[in-house]
Design an enzyme around this catalytic site. Structure first.
Site, PDB file in Angstrom:
ATOM      1  N   ASP A 202      -3.148  -9.959 -10.488  1.00  0.00           N
ATOM      2  CA  ASP A 202      -1.920  -9.499  -9.850  1.00  0.00           C
ATOM      3  C   ASP A 202      -2.354  -8.641  -8.660  1.00  0.00           C
ATOM      4  OD1 ASP A 202       0.275  -8.067  -9.007  1.00  0.00           O
ATOM      5  OD2 ASP A 202       0.836  -7.299 -10.978  1.00  0.00           O
ATOM      6  N   LYS A 228       5.442  -6.469  -0.381  1.00  0.00           N
ATOM      7  CA  LYS A 228       4.420  -5.420  -0.487  1.00  0.00           C
ATOM      8  C   LYS A 228       3.422  -5.510   0.677  1.00  0.00           C
ATOM      9  CE  LYS A 228       5.482  -4.651  -5.020  1.00  0.00           C
ATOM     10  NZ  LYS A 228       6.183  -3.478  -5.539  1.00  0.00           N
TER      11      LYS A 228
END
Length: 457
Positions: A202, A228
């Protein structure tokens, strides 16, 4: 009152590495004044790079259908999508045989991979994961490994667990979204492969802050989000080995994922099309690719140095406040040969104050944006001894400056020294100034009263 402590705080001015949309944004205070927004909430959703916004604006007039349109705009959009796919693959060091699948976000990417794990294959994950890398495996009934008191012990425990139990996939975070601590993904990949398992990382927090390469690390799959990575246009990505992706049923059955459809059955396309059913998010993919290009011009060493300087400045400032406790998963192992690596994420508690109250105070009286709550990492916050009140998280990136960090420290010092200027109350589960006079801009509509129990998407 806070005692006066002598702490060495870096005094040099640290500027932004890349221009971001929203830098200098004026925001109102409860006092009636306005200040430039100090965005210290990058870990939740980073602002768009200015170059990304400009790229999307340039591409928008050409937006049209992809892969099957004969019109010129369709040809442009098709080229844009596939060139963006190649660009993201290069940025992440994809191997020649790897596949780049565009998704909505990291959560979508990891759910897609969970769908592709071969039948009967088990997955092992740590208990420190963000929910995006925990819930897909929990739903499958997979194995959770509790992180040990030190990182070295955790790696040893992982080695032992894989030696005793056949495992198809190890799922780990690249960097904690709570503490910023970075995991050694190449070493984790070596451990997994030694026992015949694959590994997915991740990289939602890691990729915006460190250069990550599938080829160099040996990692099998990477998942990340555009929002992000300075490209908040609704696209994410799963990159990795083709075989599992080609052998799994289509993730989302629909147009674009097929070769031939009959009333009695369907011949599915190979990946990535197999798992990109429906009209793709061309502009989101283009934004993500442009962000990758821009970050590549900065370089991993410059990214790391910029954030470490800001992080040390923040830690030094917080250390001068005895009421503040900084969160860590693992204490620094002084005997370890390597120096601990951390991205620009620092979470903390303030004795005597609810985290949500602190966040409301920082916003209302100082124009500072932070995150509060449990950061979609409930098991990790629980093991750190924190309940539903959670913690405060400050996070930064390429658009952050030393002035942002200094304002946060000064605001906390003011609170602990003289107290707040206004009163706060709970409104629909969130703290807010009593009679909050700050008006939401008209384009946004009325102030939302919806409160998320997760406090991070």
């Amino acid at each position: 009152m806070t005692e006066s402590l002598t702490v060495s705080v870096p005094t040099e001015c640290i500027n932004a590495l890349l221009p971001v949309v929203g830098a200098g944004l004026p925001v109102p205070l409860v006092s009636g004044a306005a200040v430039a927004y100090a965005n210290l909430d990058y870990a939740a959703s980073a602002p768009a790079l200015r170059a990304v916004a400009e790229h999307v604006a340039t591409a928008l007039p050409y937006y049209a259908s992809v892969h099957r349109g004969a019109g010129f705009a369709s040809q442009v959009s098709t080229a844009l999508l596939e060139n963006s796919r190649a660009c993201v693959g290069r940025f992440l060091g994809a191997r020649e045989e790897d596949v780049v699948v565009f998704t909505r976000n990291t959560t979508d990417s990891l759910n897609l991979l969970a769908h592709c794990v071969p039948a009967g294959g088990t997955v092992l994950h740590l208990d420190i994961e963000h929910h995006a890398n925990l819930l897909p495996w929990q739903r499958r009934g997979d194995t959770v490994l509790e992180a040990a008191p030190t990182l070295r012990e955790t790696l040893a425990d992982l080695d032992a667990a894989l030696a005793s139990t056949p495992t198809a996939l190890v799922a780990v975070t690249g960097a904690s979204n709570v503490t910023g601590q970075v995991l050694p993904i190449a070493e984790l990949a070596e451990i997994a492969h030694r026992h015949g398992a694959r590994i997915v990382v991740d990289a939602a927090q890691l990729a915006p802050h460190r250069r990550v390469s599938l080829r160099e690390s040996g990692v099998d799959y990477l998942a990340l989000s555009g929002h992000k990575l300075y490209a908040p246009y609704g696209a994410g990505v799963l990159v990795g080995r083709r075989d599992w992706l080609d052998e799994a049923p289509a993730y989302l059955a629909g147009g674009g994922a097929v070769r031939e459809v009959g009333l009695d059955g369907t011949e599915w396309a190979a990946a990535p099309a197999r798992h990109e059913g429906g009209t793709p998010n061309v502009l989101g993919a283009a934004a993500l690719a442009k962000a990758c290009e821009e970050l590549a011009t900065v370089g991993g060493a410059a990214l790391a140095a910029h954030e470490e300087t800001l992080r040390q400045r923040l830690l030094a400032g917080l250390a001068a406040l005895p009421e503040v406790t900084v969160l860590r998963i693992w204490a620094q192992d002084e005997s370890a040969a390597e120096t601990e690596d951390c991205i620009g994420v620092v979470s903390f508690t303030v004795a005597g104050y609810h985290a949500g109250w602190i966040a409301a105070y920082l916003s209302a009286e100082h124009g500072i944006g932070v995150r509060d709550g449990r950061f979609c990492a409930h098991p990790l916050l629980a093991r750190l001894g924190l309940g539903a009140d959670g913690a405060v998280r400050a996070s930064f990136g390429v658009g952050s400056t030393s002035a942002d960090v200094d304002r946060l420290v000064a605001a906390l010092r003011t609170l602990l020294g003289t107290g707040p200027e206004t009163e706060y109350e709970l409104v629909d589960g969130r703290y807010a100034p009593v009679g909050d006079p700050r008006e939401i801009p008209d384009f946004a509509g009325p102030r939302s009263s919806v409160s998320s129990p997760c406090q991070e998407g």
